[in-house]
Enzyme design. Structure first.
Site, PDB file in Angstrom:
ATOM      1  CE  LYS A   1       2.818  -5.379  39.028  1.00 50.33           C
ATOM      2  NZ  LYS A   1       2.473  -3.956  38.973  1.00 50.33           N
TER       3      LYS A   1
HETATM    4  N1  PMP Z   1       8.670  -6.751  37.005  1.00 52.41           N
HETATM    5  C1  PMP Z   1       7.669  -7.572  36.693  1.00 52.41           C
HETATM    6  C2  PMP Z   1       7.995  -8.997  36.381  1.00 52.41           C
HETATM    7  C3  PMP Z   1       6.350  -7.094  36.641  1.00 52.41           C
HETATM    8  O1  PMP Z   1       5.344  -7.942  36.308  1.00 52.41           O
HETATM    9  C4  PMP Z   1       6.111  -5.738  36.909  1.00 52.41           C
HETATM   10  C5  PMP Z   1       4.706  -5.217  36.841  1.00 52.41           C
HETATM   11  N2  PMP Z   1       4.259  -4.814  35.560  1.00 52.41           N
HETATM   12  C6  PMP Z   1       7.192  -4.899  37.227  1.00 52.41           C
HETATM   13  C7  PMP Z   1       8.455  -5.450  37.264  1.00 52.41           C
HETATM   14  C8  PMP Z   1       7.040  -3.425  37.459  1.00 52.41           C
HETATM   15  O2  PMP Z   1       6.382  -3.103  38.648  1.00 52.41           O
HETATM   16  P1  PMP Z   1       5.412  -1.864  38.698  1.00 52.41           P
HETATM   17  O3  PMP Z   1       4.237  -2.185  37.818  1.00 52.41           O
HETATM   18  O4  PMP Z   1       5.022  -1.720  40.121  1.00 52.41           O
HETATM   19  O5  PMP Z   1       6.144  -0.676  38.163  1.00 52.41           O
END
Ligand code: PMP
Length: 344
Positions: free
Chosen positions: A48
């Site tokens: 992120k």
């Molecule tokens: N794994 C974790 C620990 C996350 O915080 C997130 C984000 N919500 C994701 C996976 C998924 O990534 P994305 O939001 O880019 O689909």
């Protein structure tokens, strides 16, 4: 910038350019080669960081964000930490509405990074005024000169991974990649990375990971939103109870669903086999790899890139706590507890 080659001007210069690591043991019985893109190596310990920096810098370029302004977001914790980190470094206020499902460690970390945190109930519908969506919207309307990041519905979330994660994977593999396996929450990671990879080689298969209790897989397969599929689950950051527009469903070839229990054990197994200390969704992604392999998805010629979204240190009071595992009943059907107890 090359990591460690010189003095960095600030923490933000260390975002991205995460390492790729070959899996040697956990996948030894599978056909193919498996390479982990370990996003826990970002300075904020998750993927992120990329979207936080990218979206804030886009807002700056467009003149929307000025020093002293406020950044507001809903977050499972990781996006919040990254936004708080970027905000501190660049001089913005950061307000976060988080789900009560988020670990205490994560909430304390947000506060440590200077964010104002509102904890909202996890199991209410998105249109409930107590939901973190509605709380964030309200705070945005009440706070002058604020920017609402809105990661689930912001195309810049996809663009951040198109601009960074995708090219890095292409370069690190020398273009030799047959499959991408990635978790989907907002869908930004899988959609943006897939867009870049498919532009360079349309034959690369994009394999998504969803949670039981979430509707992404069903929506992908039928185009329908089935609220009967929704129920609470433990994995944070994976799957959804609404359809995020930051997910490009068309670019994803398949989804596989995983359970809380399998994912937790798999994360622990990654640490014990590879020495890679990764988060809960990394366990989920690894579990999905096993299920895809079982279903005959890979051959000896497969070269599979697997994205591990964050670092294991975020989950000390969850999957890496034997007490928590026991409370969930995750040791009932497994033998793993033995080793933990005997050596204390
Ligand atoms: N794994 C974790 C620990 C996350 O915080 C997130 C984000 N919500 C994701 C996976 C998924 O990534 P994305 O939001 O880019 O689909």
């Amino acid at each position: 910038m090359k990591r460690n080659s010189s003095i960095h001007q600030n923490i933000l210069e260390l975002i991205g350019e995460t390492p790729m690591i070959k899996l040697n043991k956990i996948t030894k019985d599978l056909d193919g080669e498996f390479l982990v893109k370990f996003e826990g190596y970002n300075p904020g310990h998750s993927t992120k960081d990329r979207i936080a920096l990218y979206i804030i810098e886009k807002a700056e370029e467009q003149g929307i964000l000025k020093p002293g302004n406020t950044i507001i977001e809903t977050t499972s914790g990781n996006t919040g930490f990254s936004l708080a980190m970027v905000s501190i470094s660049k001089g913005y206020e950061c307000i976060l509405a988080v789900s009560s499902k988020s670990s205490k460690d994560k909430i304390d970390m947000l506060k440590a990074m200077g964010a104002k945190v509102y904890v909202c109930p996890a199991n209410v519908s998105a249109d409930d005024p107590r939901s973190y969506y509605q709380v964030a919207k309200r705070l945005h309307s009440e706070t002058a000169n604020s920017v609402y990041i809105n990661q689930y519905f912001n195309q810049l979330n996809i663009d951040a991974h198109y601009a960074t994660t995708g090219p890095e994977i292409w370069e690190q593999t020398g273009g030799k990649i047959t499959h991408l396996v990635a978790a989907s929450g907002t869908g930004g990671t899988i959609s943006g990375t897939a867009r870049y990879l498919k532009e360079h080689n349309p034959n690369i298969k994009i394999l998504g990971v969803d949670a039981f209790g979430s509707i992404l897989k069903k929506f992908h397969e039928t185009g329908e939103f089935d609220s009967k599929e929704i129920y609470p689950y433990r994995i944070e950051g994976l799957g959804k109870n609404l359809i995020p527009t930051a997910t490009n469903f068309e670019i994803i070839d398949k989804f596989e669903k995983v359970t809380d229990e399998d994912s937790a054990h798999r994360a622990r197994e990654i640490a014990l086999t590879e020495g890679i200390f990764a988060g809960y969704t990394s366990g989920a992604v690894m579990q999905a790899v096993m299920q895809y392999a079982e279903a005959g998805e890979f051959t000896k010629d497969s070269r599979v890139v697997v994205i591990f979204p964050d670092h294991g240190s975020r989950y000390m009071s969850k999957i890496y706590s034997d007490d928590w595992m026991r409370e969930q009943g995750f040791f009932d059907s497994q033998k793993q507890e033995q080793a933990a107890i005997e050596f204390i």
